[in-house]
Design a protein around this motif. Structure first.
Motif, PDB file in Angstrom:
ATOM      1  N   ALA A  44       0.839  -1.210   0.000  1.00 24.45           N
ATOM      2  CA  ALA A  44       0.000   0.000   0.000  1.00 24.45           C
ATOM      3  C   ALA A  44       0.872   1.257   0.000  1.00 24.45           C
ATOM      4  O   ALA A  44       0.585   2.219  -0.721  1.00 24.45           O
ATOM      5  CB  ALA A  44      -0.920  -0.002   1.219  1.00 24.45           C
ATOM      6  N   LEU A  45       1.958   1.244   0.793  1.00 30.23           N
ATOM      7  CA  LEU A  45       2.869   2.403   0.819  1.00 30.23           C
ATOM      8  C   LEU A  45       3.511   2.617  -0.547  1.00 30.23           C
ATOM      9  O   LEU A  45       3.699   3.755  -0.989  1.00 30.23           O
ATOM     10  CB  LEU A  45       3.955   2.201   1.888  1.00 30.23           C
ATOM     11  N   LEU A 135      -3.852   1.763   2.675  1.00 28.07           N
ATOM     12  CA  LEU A 135      -4.213   2.525   1.472  1.00 28.07           C
ATOM     13  C   LEU A 135      -5.310   3.554   1.782  1.00 28.07           C
ATOM     14  O   LEU A 135      -5.220   4.712   1.368  1.00 28.07           O
ATOM     15  CB  LEU A 135      -4.694   1.567   0.377  1.00 28.07           C
ATOM     16  N   LEU A 136      -6.331   3.131   2.531  1.00 26.03           N
ATOM     17  CA  LEU A 136      -7.440   4.039   2.851  1.00 26.03           C
ATOM     18  C   LEU A 136      -6.977   5.207   3.715  1.00 26.03           C
ATOM     19  O   LEU A 136      -7.273   6.359   3.432  1.00 26.03           O
ATOM     20  CB  LEU A 136      -8.558   3.279   3.587  1.00 26.03           C
ATOM     21  N   GLU A 140      -5.579  10.261   2.232  1.00 25.91           N
ATOM     22  CA  GLU A 140      -5.672  11.661   2.657  1.00 25.91           C
ATOM     23  C   GLU A 140      -4.273  12.268   2.799  1.00 25.91           C
ATOM     24  O   GLU A 140      -4.052  13.424   2.459  1.00 25.91           O
ATOM     25  CB  GLU A 140      -6.416  11.764   3.991  1.00 25.91           C
ATOM     26  N   VAL A 141      -3.344  11.449   3.305  1.00 30.02           N
ATOM     27  CA  VAL A 141      -1.968  11.929   3.461  1.00 30.02           C
ATOM     28  C   VAL A 141      -1.360  12.228   2.090  1.00 30.02           C
ATOM     29  O   VAL A 141      -0.703  13.258   1.906  1.00 30.02           O
ATOM     30  CB  VAL A 141      -1.120  10.888   4.215  1.00 30.02           C
TER      31      VAL A 141
ATOM     32  N   ALA B  15     -15.450  11.595  -1.892  1.00 34.07           N
ATOM     33  CA  ALA B  15     -15.944  11.499  -0.510  1.00 34.07           C
ATOM     34  C   ALA B  15     -14.905  12.009   0.472  1.00 34.07           C
ATOM     35  O   ALA B  15     -15.241  12.624   1.489  1.00 34.07           O
ATOM     36  CB  ALA B  15     -16.314  10.055  -0.196  1.00 34.07           C
ATOM     37  N   GLN B  16     -13.605  11.761   0.178  1.00 36.63           N
ATOM     38  CA  GLN B  16     -12.530  12.230   1.063  1.00 36.63           C
ATOM     39  C   GLN B  16     -12.516  13.757   1.139  1.00 36.63           C
ATOM     40  O   GLN B  16     -12.278  14.336   2.190  1.00 36.63           O
ATOM     41  CB  GLN B  16     -11.164  11.757   0.552  1.00 36.63           C
TER      42      GLN B  16
END
Lengths: 258, 73
Positions: A44-45, A135-136, A140-141, B15-16
């Motif tokens: 994921a990273l 991942l989720l 945002e990051v 959505a984020q």
């Protein structure tokens, strides 16, 4: 915006998300298989890093005016959303994030699933749980790294701040082998929400053609102003919640969803 | 299959950014549009977005507070 402020904003935002992602990876590792959980987190990273590296140069090649409008607007929307959640939690409308409770729930769910091997991954369920969690929480990051970084033409610095936060949180979690329940997540979310909202409002307005009185020094009024407004809102909500408790004779029930 | 995944990814990213109260996002985007319009005149435009934040954030928080347990945001 100075390099230090950029680093701090991205570092704090990433710390909040890294704590949440680490809880899921710990649950996957404890209940299933550490190697599979590690592979999932690493995969994921890698996906998030590739997304930042691929999109970064494209963003920095856009002229600064339209870039500030779009990026500033995205930061503003993201920041107001973070701030709203933090105010609702501080005001007692939503419960504080309970990392220990989330960890126990994930642990119970993970223990019930059957194991099967896929290629070099010993446990596919543990891999998927860890991959999805990182991942989720990391999306945002990645958005914050791209928006802050591209606006200041400092994506490598923003990426370094994100990497530093991940390393600090991962090292702490590995040391205690337990969810980091003592991290003041809501306070961090509050600070990051204020920073995202303030910088987002500043940049998006400049991108839209407006000029702030005093130029960059307007931020010295804007950021504390947003912080004070948010604290007043949390205070008003808390007073209202206490009033409801006194009238009803019990605490208002709340449901935590994220 | 690929289009569906792209749609799902776009919906997730949306959505984020938009979050739990879409009216706040809509109001802020509208305020930015007004800012862009006012900045083309001789009037100062910097206050428009600030005014929108000062109205929309308390309203959204207050609505969520009234809903209490029903709020998912």
């Amino acid at each position: 915006m100075s390099a230090g402020a950029l680093f701090l904003a991205v570092f704090l935002a990433c710390t909040v998300e890294a704590v949440e992602a680490t809880t899921i990876v710990l649950a996957a590792g404890t209940a299933r298989d550490w190697r599979s959980a590690g592979y999932g987190a690493a995969a994921a990273l890698l996906v998030l890093t590739v997304a930042v590296v691929a999109l970064g140069p494209a963003l920095t090649s856009i002229p600064i005016g339209p870039l500030r409008l779009v990026i500033g607007a995205a930061l503003l929307l993201l920041g107001v959303q973070w701030l709203r959640k933090a105010v609702l939690r501080a005001g007692g409308v939503r419960p504080l994030h309970d990392e220990t409770g989330i960890y126990q729930a994930k642990l119970a769910a993970a223990r019930g699933a059957a194991a099967h091997r896929v290629a070099t991954v010993p446990d596919w369920y543990g891999f998927t749980l860890s991959f999805q969690g990182v991942l989720l929480e990391g999306t945002e990051v990645a958005l914050i790294v791209l928006t802050f970084g591209s606006n200041q033409h400092a994506i490598p610095l923003a990426g370094a701040a994100a990497g530093a936060a991940i390393l600090v949180v991962a090292a702490a979690a590995l040391a205690v082998r337990a969810p980091l329940a003592r991290v003041p997540e809501n306070a961090l979310k509050f600070v990051v929400g204020v920073m995202l909202t303030g910088f987002g409002a500043f940049w998006s307005e400049e991108g839209a053609g407006a000029h702030w009185p005093g130029g960059d020094t307007a931020l010295l009024v804007l950021l504390p102003g947003i912080a004070v407004l948010s604290l007043l809102l949390a205070y008003a909500l808390r007073r209202r919640s206490h009033g409801l408790v006194r009238v009803a004779g019990g605490a208002p029930s709340t449901v935590e969803t994220g | 299959m690929m289009a569906g995944r792209l749609r799902a990814a776009a919906a997730f990213l949306g959505a984020q950014v938009v979050g739990d109260d879409w009216t706040v996002a809509l109001g802020l985007v509208a305020a930015l549009a007004v800012t862009a319009g006012v900045s083309r005149t001789t009037l100062p435009a910097w206050w428009v977005l600030l005014a929108a934040i000062l109205v929309l954030l308390p309203l959204s928080v207050w609505r969520a507070g009234r809903r209490g347990a029903g709020d998912s945001g």
